[in-house]
Design a protein around this motif. Structure first.
Motif, short mmCIF file in Angstrom:
data_model
loop_
_atom_site.label_atom_id
_atom_site.label_comp_id
_atom_site.label_asym_id
_atom_site.label_seq_id
_atom_site.Cartn_x
_atom_site.Cartn_y
_atom_site.Cartn_z
N GLN A 115 15.72 28.40 22.12
CA GLN A 115 15.29 27.43 21.10
C GLN A 115 15.09 28.12 19.75
OE1 GLN A 115 15.17 24.23 21.27
NE2 GLN A 115 14.00 23.67 19.46
N ASN A 116 14.29 29.18 19.75
CA ASN A 116 14.03 29.91 18.51
C ASN A 116 15.30 30.50 17.92
OD1 ASN A 116 11.33 29.36 18.49
ND2 ASN A 116 10.73 31.26 19.51
N ASP A 147 20.37 28.11 12.63
CA ASP A 147 20.46 26.98 11.69
C ASP A 147 19.95 27.38 10.31
OD1 ASP A 147 21.54 25.35 13.63
OD2 ASP A 147 19.66 24.31 14.10
N VAL A 148 18.84 28.10 10.28
CA VAL A 148 18.27 28.54 9.01
C VAL A 148 19.23 29.49 8.31
CG1 VAL A 148 16.40 29.90 7.97
CG2 VAL A 148 15.87 28.17 9.70
N VAL A 149 19.82 30.42 9.06
CA VAL A 149 20.77 31.37 8.48
C VAL A 149 21.98 30.62 7.93
CG1 VAL A 149 22.39 33.23 9.04
CG2 VAL A 149 20.03 33.35 9.86
N GLU A 161 23.28 30.54 4.06
CA GLU A 161 24.64 30.90 3.67
C GLU A 161 25.28 29.80 2.83
OE1 GLU A 161 26.55 31.72 7.41
OE2 GLU A 161 25.83 33.78 7.47
N GLU A 162 25.06 28.55 3.22
CA GLU A 162 25.60 27.42 2.46
C GLU A 162 24.99 27.37 1.06
OE1 GLU A 162 24.89 23.97 4.87
OE2 GLU A 162 26.48 24.50 6.30
#
Length: 98
Positions: free
Chosen positions: A1-2, A8-10, A14-15
């Motif tokens: 999960q983590n 997702d945060v990374v 990047e976006e």
């Protein structure tokens, strides 16, 4: 999960970085365009200044070659002034760095 949340945060970061790079490129392009427009404006102002001076003299017949030469000379002077200012700015930036 983590690990999934971290991925997702990374990905979001990047976006965001790619968006900033795109915007930075656009800003750089626009700055170049503004600089070119300023030079064009300066050339036009120079030509207008010379022609205005010639009209003020109200000579009956102004030699076109003479006026063109004056315009070119004035443009060269303005170009040299601009180069001098750019060098002075560069020197100030360097002196601020060191």
């Amino acid at each position: 999960q983590n690990e999934k949340e971290l991925q997702d945060v990374v990905k979001q970061q990047e976006e965001k970085m790619l968006q900033l790079i795109d915007k930075s490129g656009e800003v750089t392009r626009l700055k170049g365009e503004v600089s070119q427009l300023k030079r064009s404006l300066q050339r036009a102002e120079t030509e207008a200044k010379v022609l205005w001076e010639e009209m003020r003299k109200q000579e009956p017949k102004v030699d076109a070659a003479y006026v063109q030469e004056r315009v070119l000379l004035r443009q060269e002077v303005d170009k040299l002034r601009l180069l001098l200012l750019e060098k002075e700015d560069a020197n100030l930036l360097l002196s601020d760095k060191y």
